[in-house]
Design a protein around this motif. Structure first.
Motif, PDB file in Angstrom:
ATOM      1  N   LEU A 108     -14.170   0.634  -2.257  1.00 40.87           N
ATOM      2  CA  LEU A 108     -14.539  -0.260  -3.352  1.00 40.87           C
ATOM      3  C   LEU A 108     -15.987  -0.026  -3.769  1.00 40.87           C
ATOM      4  O   LEU A 108     -16.346  -0.167  -4.935  1.00 40.87           O
ATOM      5  CB  LEU A 108     -14.382  -1.722  -2.926  1.00 40.87           C
ATOM      6  CG  LEU A 108     -12.960  -2.232  -2.741  1.00 40.87           C
ATOM      7  CD1 LEU A 108     -12.983  -3.651  -2.189  1.00 40.87           C
ATOM      8  CD2 LEU A 108     -12.185  -2.172  -4.047  1.00 40.87           C
TER       9      LEU A 108
ATOM     10  N   THR B  98     -13.856  -1.200   1.639  1.00 37.79           N
ATOM     11  CA  THR B  98     -12.636  -0.530   1.189  1.00 37.79           C
ATOM     12  C   THR B  98     -11.601  -1.576   0.804  1.00 37.79           C
ATOM     13  O   THR B  98     -11.695  -2.751   1.185  1.00 37.79           O
ATOM     14  CB  THR B  98     -12.033   0.375   2.282  1.00 37.79           C
ATOM     15  OG1 THR B  98     -11.458  -0.447   3.309  1.00 37.79           O
ATOM     16  CG2 THR B  98     -13.093   1.298   2.877  1.00 37.79           C
ATOM     17  N   LEU B  99     -10.591  -1.121   0.099  1.00 37.62           N
ATOM     18  CA  LEU B  99      -9.536  -2.036  -0.346  1.00 37.62           C
ATOM     19  C   LEU B  99      -8.716  -2.559   0.834  1.00 37.62           C
ATOM     20  O   LEU B  99      -8.114  -3.628   0.750  1.00 37.62           O
ATOM     21  CB  LEU B  99      -8.634  -1.336  -1.363  1.00 37.62           C
ATOM     22  CG  LEU B  99      -7.834  -2.203  -2.328  1.00 37.62           C
ATOM     23  CD1 LEU B  99      -8.712  -3.277  -2.965  1.00 37.62           C
ATOM     24  CD2 LEU B  99      -7.198  -1.345  -3.399  1.00 37.62           C
TER      25      LEU B  99
ATOM     26  N   THR C 120       0.844  -1.188   0.000  1.00 38.06           N
ATOM     27  CA  THR C 120       0.000   0.000   0.000  1.00 38.06           C
ATOM     28  C   THR C 120       0.880   1.238   0.000  1.00 38.06           C
ATOM     29  O   THR C 120       2.112   1.143   0.076  1.00 38.06           O
ATOM     30  CB  THR C 120      -0.955   0.010   1.219  1.00 38.06           C
ATOM     31  OG1 THR C 120      -1.940   1.037   1.028  1.00 38.06           O
ATOM     32  CG2 THR C 120      -0.206   0.281   2.515  1.00 38.06           C
TER      33      THR C 120
ATOM     34  N   GLY D  35      -2.349  -2.633  -3.700  1.00 37.44           N
ATOM     35  CA  GLY D  35      -3.595  -1.888  -3.608  1.00 37.44           C
ATOM     36  C   GLY D  35      -3.649  -0.757  -4.624  1.00 37.44           C
ATOM     37  O   GLY D  35      -2.820  -0.664  -5.535  1.00 37.44           O
TER      38      GLY D  35
END
Length: 227
Positions: free
Chosen positions: A125, A130-131, A7, A117
């Protein structure tokens, strides 16, 4: 097997370039490699369909080779937030679909696997997910790419805090200089080394060339594999 989630502190901080360089280092050691960019916005239409430059970079470092659709199962054309791009394209983004794609990739049992990510840690998302929840569902340790520029201290510390609060381990971080005009670069990196409870895997200077072999000398794969 080594499996990681990559990330960043923001978008355009060099996540893909760092991920590709780590894959390159692993491949040069004779390790099998696999990578996943589960959802990519900012794709271009080609003769073989939508293609994303970041996903192509990752695909190039996979050994044995993987089909593009394996590396990037959800490709979206607009270069905007993934959930907005998906909505405009009439595509349904769900955590369950991305978890399925990720588990299929990890089931290949490559020696070294990375899942990258999009944007930062809390990228949506859809209206609910969420990712970050992808990394949580897979229980993967996290590599944080810090875009070294004004504001990076706050972004890095908040991201690390969020990762740990979500129950995941920050395995390491990379300082990637994205603004050569930034002041107090060494001092900022020293501050992060003192405050982040994870090893610094390297400091990447501002480079005119950004292919995997160019970044590789600045990264420490040994520190990552020993975590």
């Amino acid at each position: 097997m080594s499996q990681w989630f990559v990330t960043g502190t923001d978008t355009d901080v060099g996540k893909t370039r760092v991920a590709a360089a780590l894959l390159y280092l692993a491949r040069k050691r004779g390790l099998s490699t696999a990578a996943l960019k589960p959802v990519a916005a900012g794709c271009e239409q080609t003769a073989v369909g939508l293609r994303n430059d970041d996903a192509v970079r990752l695909q190039a470092q996979c050994q044995p080779p993987l089909a593009y659709q394996v590396v990037n199962p959800v490709a979206l054309e607009p270069a905007i937030a993934p959930h907005i791009a998906a909505d405009q394209a009439g595509v349904s983004l769900s955590l369950a679909k991305l978890v399925s794609a990720a588990r299929a990739l990890l089931a290949r049992r490559a020696d070294f696997s990375l899942i990258e990510g999009a944007g930062g840690w809390r990228v949506p998302l859809n209206e609910r997910e969420t990712l970050a929840e992808l990394a949580m569902a897979l229980e993967l340790p996290v590599i944080l790419v810090v875009g070294v520029r004004l504001g990076c201290l706050n972004h890095a510390l908040l991201t690390a805090e969020a990762v740990e609060r979500d129950g995941l381990r920050l395995a390491g971080w990379v300082a990637n200089l994205v603004d050569p005009q930034s002041l107090c670069i060494e001092e900022n990196i020293a501050t992060l080394k003192g405050r982040l409870a994870a090893p610094c895997l390297g400091t990447v200077p501002y480079l005119p060339a950004t292919e995997a072999p160019d970044l590789a000398p600045y990264l420490d794969l040994d520190s990552l594999l020993s975590v």
